[in-house]
Scaffold this active site. Structure first.
Site, PDB file in Angstrom:
ATOM      1  N   HIS A 196      -1.942  -0.705   1.839  1.00 44.62           N
ATOM      2  CA  HIS A 196      -2.780   0.112   2.631  1.00 44.62           C
ATOM      3  C   HIS A 196      -3.272  -0.649   3.963  1.00 44.62           C
ATOM      4  CE1 HIS A 196      -2.440   2.582  -0.757  1.00 44.62           C
ATOM      5  NE2 HIS A 196      -2.565   3.448   0.084  1.00 44.62           N
ATOM      6  N   ARG A 303      -7.385  10.460   3.363  1.00 42.48           N
ATOM      7  CA  ARG A 303      -7.467   9.516   2.100  1.00 42.48           C
ATOM      8  C   ARG A 303      -8.843   9.373   2.000  1.00 42.48           C
ATOM      9  NH1 ARG A 303      -2.435   7.038   4.800  1.00 42.48           N
ATOM     10  NH2 ARG A 303      -1.049   6.997   3.322  1.00 42.48           N
ATOM     11  N   ARG A 339      -7.558  14.841  -0.018  1.00 41.25           N
ATOM     12  CA  ARG A 339      -6.967  14.179  -1.083  1.00 41.25           C
ATOM     13  C   ARG A 339      -8.069  13.636  -2.163  1.00 41.25           C
ATOM     14  NH1 ARG A 339      -2.461   9.445  -1.135  1.00 41.25           N
ATOM     15  NH2 ARG A 339      -4.462   8.313  -0.435  1.00 41.25           N
ATOM     16  N   GLU A 444       4.733  11.299  -6.082  1.00 38.22           N
ATOM     17  CA  GLU A 444       4.734   9.841  -5.951  1.00 38.22           C
ATOM     18  C   GLU A 444       5.043   9.090  -6.941  1.00 38.22           C
ATOM     19  OE1 GLU A 444       1.011   8.369  -3.906  1.00 38.22           O
ATOM     20  OE2 GLU A 444      -0.089   9.724  -5.242  1.00 38.22           O
ATOM     21  N   ASN A 467       5.509   6.448  -0.026  1.00 33.82           N
ATOM     22  CA  ASN A 467       5.085   5.025  -0.274  1.00 33.82           C
ATOM     23  C   ASN A 467       4.842   4.598  -1.510  1.00 33.82           C
ATOM     24  OD1 ASN A 467       4.690   5.172   2.642  1.00 33.82           O
ATOM     25  ND2 ASN A 467       2.314   5.604   2.349  1.00 33.82           N
ATOM     26  N   ASP A 468       4.391   5.478  -2.572  1.00 36.40           N
ATOM     27  CA  ASP A 468       4.302   4.747  -3.867  1.00 36.40           C
ATOM     28  C   ASP A 468       5.741   5.566  -4.617  1.00 36.40           C
ATOM     29  OD1 ASP A 468       1.969   3.758  -4.703  1.00 36.40           O
ATOM     30  OD2 ASP A 468       0.799   5.671  -3.815  1.00 36.40           O
ATOM     31  N   ARG A 478       4.247  -2.594  -3.389  1.00 35.08           N
ATOM     32  CA  ARG A 478       4.384  -2.343  -1.915  1.00 35.08           C
ATOM     33  C   ARG A 478       3.341  -3.216  -1.090  1.00 35.08           C
ATOM     34  NH1 ARG A 478       1.106   3.220  -1.768  1.00 35.08           N
ATOM     35  NH2 ARG A 478       0.433   3.038   0.354  1.00 35.08           N
ATOM     36  N   CYS A 515       3.963  13.178   3.224  1.00 36.69           N
ATOM     37  CA  CYS A 515       2.798  12.511   3.887  1.00 36.69           C
ATOM     38  C   CYS A 515       2.838  10.858   3.772  1.00 36.69           C
ATOM     39  CB  CYS A 515       1.501  12.966   3.330  1.00 36.69           C
ATOM     40  SG  CYS A 515       1.448  12.551   1.695  1.00 36.69           S
TER      41      CYS A 515
HETATM   42  C1  PEP Z   1       1.972   7.610  -0.549  1.00 38.51           C
HETATM   43  O1  PEP Z   1       2.029   6.837  -1.810  1.00 38.51           O
HETATM   44  O2  PEP Z   1       2.958   7.875  -0.030  1.00 38.51           O
HETATM   45  C2  PEP Z   1       0.806   8.299   0.165  1.00 38.51           C
HETATM   46  C3  PEP Z   1       0.670   9.065   1.105  1.00 38.51           C
HETATM   47  O3  PEP Z   1      -0.564   7.762  -0.416  1.00 38.51           O
HETATM   48  P1  PEP Z   1      -1.056   6.329  -0.292  1.00 38.51           P
HETATM   49  O4  PEP Z   1      -0.332   5.639   0.865  1.00 38.51           O
HETATM   50  O5  PEP Z   1      -2.432   6.572   0.053  1.00 38.51           O
HETATM   51  O6  PEP Z   1      -0.783   5.594  -1.807  1.00 38.51           O
HETATM   52 MG    MG Z   2       0.223   6.947  -2.916  1.00 40.15          MG
END
Ligand code: PEP
Ligand code: MG
Length: 584
Positions: A196, A303, A339, A444, A467-468, A478, A515
Site C-alpha cells: 500500500h 479505501r 469499501r 481477491e 493486488n490481493d 505483496r 480495481c
Molecule cells: C486489491 O487487492 O487489488 C485492492 C484493490 O485492494 P487493496 O489494494 O486495497 O488491498
Molecule cells: Mg485488497
C-alpha cells in the site's frame, strides 16, 4: 562523491531533490564489543547524547509554550523529558554498557526492548500506548549518539528545493501523510511493488523506489539526489552534467503528461463503439479533486481504512458520514463505491490496536489473519457505525457499498444481515438514508474467484482486487521486496482467475470492475478489454494513459487474441503475446 543505488521501481518519473531521512533508528543499530577500558568513554558518550536531547527538548518546550500553540504539545514534550530523566531507561542502558562492554546504541535498544515488553503487559490501554513515547525518546538519543541532530518532521524545503524521503521502511499510514506535504519522491530499503505504500506513491504521481536494501545508511540528510523511478536508479550527489540531463528528462515528462490532458474531454469508447467506464481509486476525500480533474466516471474504490490511520481515536459515525458525503458531493451524480474497512496485513491503524483483531493481526501471517471483512464481522460495533455512515451518505447521491476479502458464503449472509441491522438502527434514530443501496463484493481470494455462485446470487456487483488476488494465488507477500520478482500479474493462473471472474459475472449480468493495480497499467488495458472488462477503477494519475489505450482498441478483435493468450502456459510466450495485442 557521486554514486548510484538500485531498487524496485514502484512509481515512475524523475525527482531531483534533497534527501530527507526519516528514521526508525532502532533498525540500524549494530552491536559492538568494547574493551573494558573503553567503557567509561562509552558511558560519557551516552551522557553527552542525553544532554543534547535534553537541550533539544528544552528548545522545543519553549517553542511550544508560545501563546496559541496547542497545549497538548507542551504536555507531550514534558512527558518525553520525564522519560529521558527516568532511571529505568537510562540507568538500565548504563548498566548494560557496564556489564556487557557494548556500545551505547546497542545497550539503549536492549533496554528499550525490555521496557516495551513490560509496557505491553499493562492492562490499561493508556499506559500500554506510552511505549510509543519511549521509542520516540530512544530514537532521539540514538540520533544524538550518531552525531546527527534530529530533524523535525516539520522540516520544510526552501521554495526552490524539493525533498526526497529516504527511509528504511514506510507504512501506508506514513505515506498517506505525504499527501499534505511537498514531497518529490521517496525511497525505502524494504517493500514490494503492490504494497500500500507503493500504491499511495502511484496515487500521488511521485516517483518511488523500494527494496533498495541499504540506501538509508549510505545517504545523509540534505544529500542531493536524483530519483529515476522509470529505471529504478537513485543517484547520490550527481555532478552538473548528470543533473542537466535529468532536468531535461523531468521537463519532458511534464510535457508528456500535459499532452495527455487532451484525452480528458474525449469519450472513453473503443474503436468498435463499446463504452468503457474509467473510475478512480481514492484513499482520502480530498483525492476526489484529482479524480474530477481527469474526468473520472465515478469512484470505483474508496479505501476508507486511510480515514482510520494516524490518529488515536476512531472516526465516529458523523465524522465518517461527513467524509463520505464530501466525496459524493465532489462527484455529483456519479457512482461512489465505498469499501468498508480493509484493515490488517500491511495496513495498520493505531486506534484499532485495542480490539481483539489487533491480537490476530500481530500474528506471524497478518495477510492471512483477521483482516478486512473478517475484522469487521468480529467487531460489529465498529462495522455498524461505518455502515450507518455510508447508508446516510447514500441519501446524497449514488453510493454503493463494497465488501473486501470475502471468501465464504456465510460472510456474505452475515454482512447483508448487518447492513439490514444498520438500516433498522437508522430508522429508529430517524436519520435519512438510502434503502436500496447496492452491495458488492471484492474478489481477491482465489477461493472466491473459483466459487462465484453466492457472490453472483446475493450481491449487486463484483470488483476484482488483483493486488490481493495475485498475492494469494502465487503465495507472494505483496509488501516483501525479497519475493517481489515473483509477483507476476501475467502468471497464467492469475490471468485465468481474472478472466473467469469477468466472464462468469458478465454472463450472470452482474456488473464487474477491476480495481487492483492491473486496471491502471496501460500495458494491460488491451488484455483486460479482451477478457471482456468494461469497467476499470484506478488511481486518477493513471486514468488518461489508460483512456489513451481504450480509444485505440478494437474490443472485438482483442477478444480472440486474448483467448489465445489464456490458452498458453508459457510465461515468455504470454508476455510476448500481451505485448503484441495491439498489432494488427
Ligand atoms: C486489491 O487487492 O487489488 C485492492 C484493490 O485492494 P487493496 O489494494 O486495497 O488491498
Ligand atoms: Mg485488497
Amino acid at each position: 562523491m557521486t554514486f548510484a543505488l538500485f531498487g524496485l521501481s514502484v512509481s515512475q518519473g524523475v525527482a531531483i531533490g534533497r534527501a530527507h531521512l526519516v528514521s526508525h533508528a532502532m533498525l540500524e543499530v549494530s552491536h559492538q564489543q568494547l574493551r573494558e577500558r573503553d567503557v567509561p568513554g562509552e558511558l560519557a558518550r551516552l551522557d553527552a547524547a542525553i544532554v543534547t536531547v535534553a537541550k533539544e527538548m528544552q528548545a522545543l518546550r519553549e517553542e511550544a509554550s508560545v501563546p496559541g500553540a496547542p497545549s497538548e504539545l507542551v504536555a507531550f514534550v514534558d512527558l518525553h523529558a520525564m522519560i529521558l530523566d527516568d532511571p529505568m531507561l537510562m540507568e538500565g542502558a548504563r548498566a548494560i554498557i557496564d556489564e556487557r562492554f557494548c556500545n551505547a546504541e546497542w545497550a539503549l535498544v536492549q533496554q528499550l526492548d525490555t521496557l516495551v515488553a513490560q509496557f505491553e503487559e499493562f492492562d490499561d490501554p493508556y499506559l500500554r500506548e506510552r511505549k510509543g513515547d519511549i521509542v520516540q525518546v530512544v530514537e532521539r538519543v540514538l540520533k544524538a549518539l550518531q552525531g546527527k541532530p534530529r530533524r523535525l518532521a516539520r522540516r520544510k524545503p526552501n521554495d526552490d528545493e524539493e525533498l526526497i524521503v529516504v527511509a528504511h521502511d514506510l507504512s501506508p499510514a506514513d505515506t498517506i501523510q505525504f499527501k499534505n506535504m511537498k514531497i518529490a519522491g521517496f525511497v525505502t530499503d524494504l517493500g514490494g511493488s503492490t504494497s500500500h505504500t507503493a500504491i499511495v506513491a502511484r496515487s500521488l504521481a511521485i516517483p518511488a523506489l523500494v527494496d533498495m536494501k541499504h540506501a538509508r545508511p549510505l545517504i545523509q540528510d540534505d544529500d542531493l539526489l536524483i530519483l529515476d523511478g522509470t529505471r529504478g536508479v537513485l543517484i547520490v550527489d550527481p555532478d552538473e552534467g548528470i543533473l542537466e540531463e535529468y532536468r531535461a528528462r523531468r521537463s519532458e515528462r511534464v510535457v508528456e503528461r500535459n499532452k495527455l490532458k487532451r484525452f480528458k474531454g474525449e469519450r472513453s469508447r473503443t474503436l468498435d463503439g463499446v463504452d468503457i467506464a474509467l473510475m478512480a481509486n481514492i484513499e482520502l476525500p480530498q483525492d476526489v479533486e484529482q479524480a474530477r480533474e481527469v474526468g473520472a466516471d465515478g469512484v470505483g474504490l474508496f479505501r476508507t481504512e486511510f480515514l482510520f490511520m494516524n490518529r488515536d481515536d476512531l472516526p465516529d459515525e458523523d465524522e465518517q458520514f461527513e467524509a463520505y458525503r464530501s466525496v459524493v458531493k465532489g462527484m455529483p451524480g456519479k457512482p461512489v463505491t465505498i469499501r468498508t474497512l480493509d484493515i490488517g496485513a500491511d495496513k495498520e491503524a493505531r486506534a484499532l490496536q485495542n480490539t481483539p483483531g489487533a491480537v490476530e493481526r500481530s500474528s506471524i501471517n497478518p495477510a492471512l489473519g483477521l483482516r478486512a471483512i473478517r475484522f469487521s464481522l468480529a467487531e460489529p460495533l465498529i462495522f455498524l457505525t461505518q455502515l450507518r455512515a455510508i447508508l446516510r451518505a447514500a441519501h446524497h447521491g449514488p453510493v454503493k457499498i463494497l465488501i473486501p476479502m470475502l471468501a465464504h458464503a456465510r460472510e456474505i449472509h452475515q454482512t447483508l444481515a448487518l447492513i439490514e441491522q444498520a438500516k433498522e438502527q437508522l430508522r429508529s434514530s430517524r436519520h435519512k438514508f438510502h434503502e436500496d443501496i447496492e452491495v458488492g463484493g471484492m474478489i481477491e481470494i482465489p477461493a472466491a474467484a473459483l466459487a462465484l455462485g453466492p457472490f453472483l446470487s446475493q450481491l449487486d456487483f463484483i470488483s476484482i482486487g488483483t493486488n490481493d488476488l495475485i498475492q494469494y494465488t502465487l503465495a507472494i507477500d505483496r509488501a516483501d521486496g525479497a519475493v517481489a520478482h515473483l509477483y507476476d500479474p501475467l502468471h497464467p493462473a492469475v490471468l485465468r482467475l481474472v478472466s473467469h471472474t469477468i466472464q462468469t459475472s458478465t454472463k450472470a449480468e452482474i456488473p464487474v470492475t477491476v480495481c487492483g493495480e492491473m486496471a491502471g497499467d496501460p500495458a494491460l488495458t488491451a488484455l483486460l478489454l479482451g477478457m471482456g472488462l468494461r469497467q476499470f477503477s484506478m488511481h486518477p494519475a493513471r486514468l488518461l494513459e489508460v483512456k489513451q489505450q481504450v480509444v485505440k482498441a478494437d474490443s472485438d478483435q482483442l477478444t480472440g487474441r486474448v483467448a489465445r493468450v489464456l490458452k498458453s502456459d508459457d510465461p515468455e510466450r504470454i508476455e510476448d503475446m500481451v505485448g503484441k495485442l495491439w498489432l494488427a
